[in-house]
Design a protein around this motif. Structure first.
Motif, short mmCIF file in Angstrom:
data_model
loop_
_atom_site.label_atom_id
_atom_site.label_comp_id
_atom_site.label_asym_id
_atom_site.label_seq_id
_atom_site.Cartn_x
_atom_site.Cartn_y
_atom_site.Cartn_z
N LYS A 129 23.22 26.92 -26.15
CA LYS A 129 22.69 26.00 -25.13
C LYS A 129 22.01 26.78 -24.01
CE LYS A 129 24.05 22.57 -21.76
NZ LYS A 129 25.18 22.00 -21.02
N GLU A 130 22.65 27.85 -23.56
CA GLU A 130 22.04 28.68 -22.50
C GLU A 130 20.71 29.26 -22.96
OE1 GLU A 130 24.78 31.78 -21.42
OE2 GLU A 130 26.35 30.35 -20.86
N SER A 133 18.04 26.63 -23.29
CA SER A 133 17.63 26.18 -21.96
C SER A 133 16.63 27.14 -21.34
CB SER A 133 18.84 26.03 -21.05
OG SER A 133 19.67 24.98 -21.51
N GLU A 134 16.78 28.42 -21.63
CA GLU A 134 15.84 29.42 -21.15
C GLU A 134 14.45 29.18 -21.75
OE1 GLU A 134 16.00 32.04 -18.93
OE2 GLU A 134 17.92 31.16 -18.36
N ASP A 136 13.34 26.24 -22.92
CA ASP A 136 12.85 24.91 -22.50
C ASP A 136 12.35 25.00 -21.07
OD1 ASP A 136 12.31 22.24 -22.21
OD2 ASP A 136 14.39 21.63 -22.03
N ARG A 137 11.05 25.10 -20.93
CA ARG A 137 10.46 25.28 -19.58
C ARG A 137 9.98 23.98 -18.98
NH1 ARG A 137 7.40 29.90 -22.31
NH2 ARG A 137 8.90 31.59 -22.14
#
Length: 138
Positions: A129-130, A133-134, A136-137
């Motif tokens: 997930k982390e 998320s990085e 996904d901008r």
């Protein structure tokens, strides 16, 4: 194939598995994924939304939203109302049955997630997930 290309292919395959599994679990509810997303946006908003605002939240053009809302309204999951603040605008209001069906679609989504990511430990899921998320901008 380079690592970035391999990652892209993996994300694509997992996305396809996710969509297929979700679509399959929504069928008994009489929902499409786009209809489930519309219900989710209405629930998360916590209030009726103008058609234009709902389309923006779904990242689609308003004319693409009309058939989604038509199908939801026909199923008794939402209703349209005139916006008292702007009589030219239409509000989409979720019905009690719509909220009920939304909860069932939410459980379907959780089942798909468990199926896909159940092979990972909790720590691995959190790390994935982390990392995603990085990327996904948005």
């Amino acid at each position: 194939m380079d690592t970035a290309s391999e990652l892209l292919e993996l994300v694509h395959r997992i996305s396809r598995l996710s969509r297929h599994g979700y679509r399959h679990r929504l069928e008994p509810l009489g929902l499409s994924p786009s209809q489930a997303r519309a219900l989710r946006e209405l629930i998360e908003a916590g209030r009726p939304l103008r058609m234009v605002r709902l389309a923006e939240a779904l990242r689609i053009v308003p004319r693409s939203l009309t058939p989604v809302v038509d199908a939801l309204e026909e199923a008794g999951l939402v209703r349209r109302e005139i916006d008292p603040a702007n009589r030219r605008s239409t509000l989409v209001v979720i019905t009690p049955r719509g909220a009920e069906v939304y909860e069932r679609s939410r459980e379907a989504r959780r089942e798909v997630a468990r199926d896909l990511f159940g092979v990972l430990s909790q720590e691995q899921r959190e790390r994935l997930k982390e990392l995603l998320s990085e990327v996904d901008r948005d």
